[in-house]
Enzyme design. Structure first.
Site, PDB file in Angstrom:
ATOM      1  N   LYS A 114       0.807  -1.204  -0.091  1.00 18.66           N
ATOM      2  CA  LYS A 114       0.165   0.009   0.091  1.00 18.66           C
ATOM      3  C   LYS A 114       0.726   1.335   0.015  1.00 18.66           C
ATOM      4  O   LYS A 114       0.369   2.166  -0.556  1.00 18.66           O
ATOM      5  CB  LYS A 114      -0.984  -0.111   0.942  1.00 18.66           C
ATOM      6  CG  LYS A 114      -1.977  -1.022   1.106  1.00 18.66           C
ATOM      7  CD  LYS A 114      -3.196  -0.565   1.916  1.00 18.66           C
ATOM      8  CE  LYS A 114      -4.393  -1.699   1.743  1.00 18.66           C
ATOM      9  NZ  LYS A 114      -5.279  -1.819   2.923  1.00 18.66           N
ATOM     10  N   LYS A 197      -5.225 -10.285  -6.511  1.00 15.52           N
ATOM     11  CA  LYS A 197      -6.282 -10.609  -5.588  1.00 15.52           C
ATOM     12  C   LYS A 197      -7.597  -9.790  -6.190  1.00 15.52           C
ATOM     13  O   LYS A 197      -7.520  -8.703  -6.639  1.00 15.52           O
ATOM     14  CB  LYS A 197      -5.928 -10.035  -4.331  1.00 15.52           C
ATOM     15  CG  LYS A 197      -6.805 -10.454  -3.281  1.00 15.52           C
ATOM     16  CD  LYS A 197      -6.284  -9.787  -1.857  1.00 15.52           C
ATOM     17  CE  LYS A 197      -6.412  -8.325  -1.749  1.00 15.52           C
ATOM     18  NZ  LYS A 197      -6.078  -7.888  -0.225  1.00 15.52           N
ATOM     19  N   LYS A 200     -11.287  -4.427  -3.442  1.00 16.74           N
ATOM     20  CA  LYS A 200     -12.589  -3.357  -3.683  1.00 16.74           C
ATOM     21  C   LYS A 200     -11.607  -1.916  -4.275  1.00 16.74           C
ATOM     22  O   LYS A 200     -12.438  -1.211  -4.679  1.00 16.74           O
ATOM     23  CB  LYS A 200     -12.728  -2.828  -2.145  1.00 16.74           C
ATOM     24  CG  LYS A 200     -13.434  -3.701  -1.185  1.00 16.74           C
ATOM     25  CD  LYS A 200     -14.002  -3.120  -0.048  1.00 16.74           C
ATOM     26  CE  LYS A 200     -14.203  -4.050   0.973  1.00 16.74           C
ATOM     27  NZ  LYS A 200     -13.311  -4.101   2.216  1.00 16.74           N
TER      28      LYS A 200
HETATM   29  P1  TYM Z   1     -11.020  -6.204   3.857  1.00 21.96           P
HETATM   30  O1  TYM Z   1     -11.826  -5.390   4.061  1.00 21.96           O
HETATM   31  O2  TYM Z   1      -9.927  -6.038   2.910  1.00 21.96           O
HETATM   32  O3  TYM Z   1     -11.693  -7.795   3.569  1.00 21.96           O
HETATM   33  C1  TYM Z   1     -12.699  -8.287   4.473  1.00 21.96           C
HETATM   34  C2  TYM Z   1     -12.455  -9.697   4.537  1.00 21.96           C
HETATM   35  O4  TYM Z   1     -12.379 -10.150   3.167  1.00 21.96           O
HETATM   36  C3  TYM Z   1     -11.344 -11.031   2.869  1.00 21.96           C
HETATM   37  N1  TYM Z   1     -11.040 -10.912   1.618  1.00 21.96           N
HETATM   38  C4  TYM Z   1     -10.791 -11.796   0.597  1.00 21.96           C
HETATM   39  N2  TYM Z   1     -10.873 -13.321   0.688  1.00 21.96           N
HETATM   40  C5  TYM Z   1     -10.651 -14.114  -0.245  1.00 21.96           C
HETATM   41  N3  TYM Z   1     -10.262 -13.442  -1.351  1.00 21.96           N
HETATM   42  C6  TYM Z   1     -10.194 -12.112  -1.528  1.00 21.96           C
HETATM   43  N4  TYM Z   1     -10.175 -11.686  -2.978  1.00 21.96           N
HETATM   44  C7  TYM Z   1     -10.469 -11.367  -0.741  1.00 21.96           C
HETATM   45  N5  TYM Z   1     -10.554  -9.890  -0.438  1.00 21.96           N
HETATM   46  C8  TYM Z   1     -10.831  -9.750   0.665  1.00 21.96           C
HETATM   47  C9  TYM Z   1     -10.268 -10.625   3.807  1.00 21.96           C
HETATM   48  O5  TYM Z   1      -9.269 -11.243   4.001  1.00 21.96           O
HETATM   49  C10 TYM Z   1     -11.091 -10.227   4.912  1.00 21.96           C
HETATM   50  O6  TYM Z   1     -11.070 -11.294   5.885  1.00 21.96           O
HETATM   51  N6  TYM Z   1      -7.716  -5.353   7.705  1.00 21.96           N
HETATM   52  C11 TYM Z   1      -9.014  -6.074   7.258  1.00 21.96           C
HETATM   53  C12 TYM Z   1     -10.125  -5.808   8.274  1.00 21.96           C
HETATM   54  C13 TYM Z   1      -9.791  -5.905   9.742  1.00 21.96           C
HETATM   55  C14 TYM Z   1      -9.985  -7.151  10.352  1.00 21.96           C
HETATM   56  C15 TYM Z   1      -9.691  -6.793  11.627  1.00 21.96           C
HETATM   57  C16 TYM Z   1     -10.051  -8.489   9.945  1.00 21.96           C
HETATM   58  C17 TYM Z   1      -9.623  -4.700  10.517  1.00 21.96           C
HETATM   59  N7  TYM Z   1      -9.598  -5.461  11.796  1.00 21.96           N
HETATM   60  C18 TYM Z   1      -9.701  -7.882  12.535  1.00 21.96           C
HETATM   61  C19 TYM Z   1      -9.873  -9.402  10.969  1.00 21.96           C
HETATM   62  C20 TYM Z   1      -9.718  -8.982  12.624  1.00 21.96           C
HETATM   63  C21 TYM Z   1      -9.385  -5.810   5.989  1.00 21.96           C
HETATM   64  O7  TYM Z   1      -9.032  -4.594   5.422  1.00 21.96           O
HETATM   65  O8  TYM Z   1     -10.219  -6.694   5.287  1.00 21.96           O
END
Ligand code: TYM
Length: 334
Positions: A114, A197, A200
């Protein structure tokens, strides 16, 4: 068993989020035994580590909460809230910032990706992002954290922080959280590039299927999805060097709740001209009802806000004893 996980309320919920994470959240919620609990949150504090439009963030938080409910999160059984309304996340993050090491954070691949070449210009929040994520789960002594594969490193860091804190302050306070990664869909890839990947933040909307996409958009995106000229093989080994083909088969298998081998046994020998419409039918059949529920929920955004407010009150009460114990351990309660 205490299940905790979060999602950033930026953009729309997409198929990668749904298959990689949210479906596991729902499955864990639905299989909860007495004494277990589930907490799911919108990571709005994580979202503000990059430039945001405040009005849009507020709108997206409601929309993402509604998308979670539409996907099967039941606010009567799971605690659903937004992180900013539970100050323990930010407070504990600061306490853990004394434990986390610069070297650990410097190794985080998401930080490297990032920040890119412009590390000096990246926000401090982007760098300490994983410390907040550690606080998110440690505040509740989470045992299981259902996430996609891309979050595994952040959870390993949370375990390292918990271990060091417990050792430094000679206390058995933090539970080591286990990442719970979907075997069927650990990482769903972009429809335009089988090596990136699904995300969003990809500028191309054609790279992902959003929960809000209509049937025609889903069919069109899958028709145009990058694939290859080959036929589907009769075993997974035949997909090894075909990232786009592998991704489409993975999506099919995950949506159908079938092993990849079963999907291949049925479709072996077909080209993508035949397989893609079958995949589109399946995606539409799965996502259509979720979209319909989401549309209904968004007719009453006030009700969604009330759900979040109630969830935050519950989460504040759940996190309070752990925060207090951490403060005591550190000499901050006199
Ligand atoms: P975020 O918002 O990017 O994504 C949310 C969840 O979706 C999963 N994910 C995917 N899984 C499979 N294939 C993909 N292409 C894909 N894109 C996203 C992510 O792995 C995630 O589980 N930092 C985290 C949010 C967060 C969090 C936490 C998660 C903040 N605090 C504590 C777990 C525990 C994030 O940006 O996820």
């Amino acid at each position: 068993m205490r299940v905790v996980s979060g999602i950033q309320p930026t953009g729309n919920l997409h198929l990668g989020n749904y298959l990689g994470a949210i479906r596991q959240w729902v499955a864990l919620q639905d299989s909860m035994a007495a004494g277990d609990d589930c907490l799911f949150f919108l990571a709005d504090l994580h979202a503000v580590t990059v430039a945001i439009d405040p009005a849009e963030l507020a709108r997206n938080t409601i929309k993402m909460a509604a998308a979670l409910v539409a996907s099967g999160i039941d606010p009567d059984r799971s605690t659903l809230f937004n992180q900013a309304r539970v100050p323990a996340h930010a407070e504990l993050q600061w306490l853990l910032a004394g434990t986390a090491r610069m070297g650990w954070l410097n190794r985080m691949t998401q930080w490297k990706d990032k920040a890119g070449k412009n590390r000096e210009g990246a926000s401090v929040g982007l760098f300490t992002y994983p410390v907040l994520q550690a606080a998110d789960v440690l505040a509740y002594r989470a045992t299981h954290v259902p996430v996609g594969d891309d979050q595994k490193q952040h959870l390993e860091l949370a375990r390292d922080i918990a271990t060091k804190f417990n050792a430094d302050f000679d206390i058995d306070l933090f539970t080591l959280p286990e990442p719970f990664i979907s075997p069927a869909a650990p990482r769903i890839m972009s429809l335009r590039d089988g090596t990136a990947k699904m995300s969003k933040s990809d500028p191309s909307d054609a790279s992902r299927i959003n929960l809000v996409d209509g049937d025609d958009a889903i069919a069109q995106k899958l028709r145009k999805a990058k694939s290859d000229a080959g036929e589907l093989p009769d075993s997974a080994g035949g997909l090894a060097d075909r990232p786009e083909a592998r991704n489409l088969v993975t999506i099919y298998a995950a949506l159908a709740n079938e092993p990849v081998a079963t999907v291949l046994a049925r479709h072996a020998g077909q080209g993508f001209g035949t397989f893609k419409p079958a995949l589109a039918d399946l995606a539409i059949a799965t996502l259509g009802p979720i979209r319909a529920r989401l549309t209904r929920l968004l007719d009453d955004r006030g009700a969604v806000a009330t759900v979040l407010e109630k969830g935050a009150a519950k989460a504040r009460a759940t996190a309070a004893p752990t925060l207090l114990a951490a403060q005591r351990a550190m000499g901050l309660q006199v």
